[in-house]
Design a protein around this motif. Structure first.
Motif, PDB file in Angstrom:
ATOM      1  N   UNK A  37       0.854  -1.192   0.000  1.00  0.00           N
ATOM      2  CA  UNK A  37       0.000   0.000   0.000  1.00  0.00           C
ATOM      3  C   UNK A  37       0.888   1.239   0.000  1.00  0.00           C
ATOM      4  N   UNK A  38       0.544   2.198  -0.824  1.00  0.00           N
ATOM      5  CA  UNK A  38       1.310   3.439  -0.901  1.00  0.00           C
ATOM      6  C   UNK A  38       0.954   4.373   0.246  1.00  0.00           C
ATOM      7  N   UNK A  39       1.971   5.084   0.717  1.00  0.00           N
ATOM      8  CA  UNK A  39       1.736   6.102   1.751  1.00  0.00           C
ATOM      9  C   UNK A  39       0.961   7.257   1.118  1.00  0.00           C
ATOM     10  N   UNK A  40       0.147   7.954   1.895  1.00  0.00           N
ATOM     11  CA  UNK A  40      -0.590   9.101   1.336  1.00  0.00           C
ATOM     12  C   UNK A  40       0.375  10.199   0.901  1.00  0.00           C
ATOM     13  N   UNK A  41      -0.009  10.918  -0.127  1.00  0.00           N
ATOM     14  CA  UNK A  41       0.766  12.047  -0.610  1.00  0.00           C
ATOM     15  C   UNK A  41       0.304  13.281   0.165  1.00  0.00           C
ATOM     16  N   UNK A  42       1.166  13.801   1.028  1.00  0.00           N
ATOM     17  CA  UNK A  42       0.793  14.909   1.895  1.00  0.00           C
ATOM     18  C   UNK A  42       1.195  16.247   1.290  1.00  0.00           C
ATOM     19  N   UNK A  43       0.425  17.249   1.592  1.00  0.00           N
ATOM     20  CA  UNK A  43       0.611  18.595   1.070  1.00  0.00           C
ATOM     21  C   UNK A  43       2.013  19.143   1.320  1.00  0.00           C
ATOM     22  N   UNK A  44       2.648  18.789   2.420  1.00  0.00           N
ATOM     23  CA  UNK A  44       3.962  19.352   2.737  1.00  0.00           C
ATOM     24  C   UNK A  44       5.011  19.034   1.674  1.00  0.00           C
ATOM     25  N   UNK A  45       4.751  18.029   0.847  1.00  0.00           N
ATOM     26  CA  UNK A  45       5.703  17.710  -0.219  1.00  0.00           C
ATOM     27  C   UNK A  45       5.681  18.756  -1.329  1.00  0.00           C
ATOM     28  N   UNK A  46       4.595  19.538  -1.417  1.00  0.00           N
ATOM     29  CA  UNK A  46       4.449  20.522  -2.493  1.00  0.00           C
ATOM     30  C   UNK A  46       4.393  21.963  -2.024  1.00  0.00           C
ATOM     31  N   UNK A  47       4.307  22.190  -0.714  1.00  0.00           N
ATOM     32  CA  UNK A  47       4.113  23.564  -0.243  1.00  0.00           C
ATOM     33  C   UNK A  47       4.679  23.764   1.162  1.00  0.00           C
ATOM     34  N   UNK A  48       4.873  25.030   1.488  1.00  0.00           N
ATOM     35  CA  UNK A  48       5.226  25.479   2.837  1.00  0.00           C
ATOM     36  C   UNK A  48       3.997  26.175   3.413  1.00  0.00           C
ATOM     37  N   UNK A  49       3.952  26.356   4.723  1.00  0.00           N
ATOM     38  CA  UNK A  49       2.831  27.065   5.335  1.00  0.00           C
ATOM     39  C   UNK A  49       3.309  27.894   6.518  1.00  0.00           C
ATOM     40  N   UNK A  50       2.587  28.967   6.764  1.00  0.00           N
ATOM     41  CA  UNK A  50       2.812  29.837   7.924  1.00  0.00           C
ATOM     42  C   UNK A  50       1.458  30.167   8.517  1.00  0.00           C
ATOM     43  N   UNK A  51       1.437  30.421   9.813  1.00  0.00           N
ATOM     44  CA  UNK A  51       0.182  30.739  10.487  1.00  0.00           C
ATOM     45  C   UNK A  51       0.304  32.055  11.237  1.00  0.00           C
ATOM     46  N   UNK A  52      -0.813  32.725  11.343  1.00  0.00           N
ATOM     47  CA  UNK A  52      -0.908  33.942  12.132  1.00  0.00           C
ATOM     48  C   UNK A  52      -2.297  34.012  12.728  1.00  0.00           C
ATOM     49  N   UNK A  53      -2.534  35.016  13.552  1.00  0.00           N
ATOM     50  CA  UNK A  53      -3.837  35.104  14.197  1.00  0.00           C
ATOM     51  C   UNK A  53      -4.206  36.553  14.465  1.00  0.00           C
ATOM     52  N   UNK A  54      -5.482  36.784  14.548  1.00  0.00           N
ATOM     53  CA  UNK A  54      -6.077  38.026  15.036  1.00  0.00           C
ATOM     54  C   UNK A  54      -7.298  37.614  15.818  1.00  0.00           C
ATOM     55  N   UNK A  55      -7.188  37.681  17.128  1.00  0.00           N
ATOM     56  CA  UNK A  55      -8.313  37.264  17.959  1.00  0.00           C
ATOM     57  C   UNK A  55      -8.613  35.799  17.749  1.00  0.00           C
TER      58      UNK A  55
END
Length: 119
Positions: free
Chosen positions: A1-19
């Motif tokens: 069975x193949x492992x799932x292809x996760x988004x992190x292989x194609x992109x970076x991410x950053x998070x922020x917040x307001x309230x």
């Protein structure tokens, strides 16, 4: 069975917040990833991924000239940093949750992945 292809292989991410609003920036690793991610990383897919946090609204802003997307999720930070008893009231770790999104291994996704791997 193949492992799932996760988004992190194609992109970076950053998070922020307001309230109680979480802002997630998703940046493609290569331009070839933009179109397939636009097709799969929809507001609905992100809302489903974060369903345990009960977002009241998820909006995606497309930034094609930057090869990026900005997602805004309302009401997912338990009231925000000053109100939440959670360990991550700012939501910084939630960018990693986004990168765990499983992608359908379409031809476009696999092509973008090959571009990354060939670098």
């Amino acid at each position: 069975m193949n492992a799932p292809l996760l988004l992190h292989r194609l992109a970076h991410a950053r998070a922020g917040d307001k309230g109680n609003r979480l802002n997630l920036a998703l940046v493609c690793r290569v331009p070839e990833a933009y179109a397939p991610l636009a097709a799969q990383v929809t507001p609905e897919a992100v809302a489903a991924l974060f369903s345990a946090r009960h977002p009241s609204k998820v909006v995606r802003y497309d930034l094609p000239n930057l090869g990026a997307f900005n997602f805004v999720l309302d009401d997912v930070l338990e009231g925000g940093v000053n109100a939440s008893l959670g360990l991550d009231g700012h939501g910084k770790s939630l960018s990693f949750r986004l990168l765990e999104l499983e992608l359908e291994p379409t031809e476009d996704v696999l092509r973008a992945l090959r571009v990354i791997e060939d670098r």
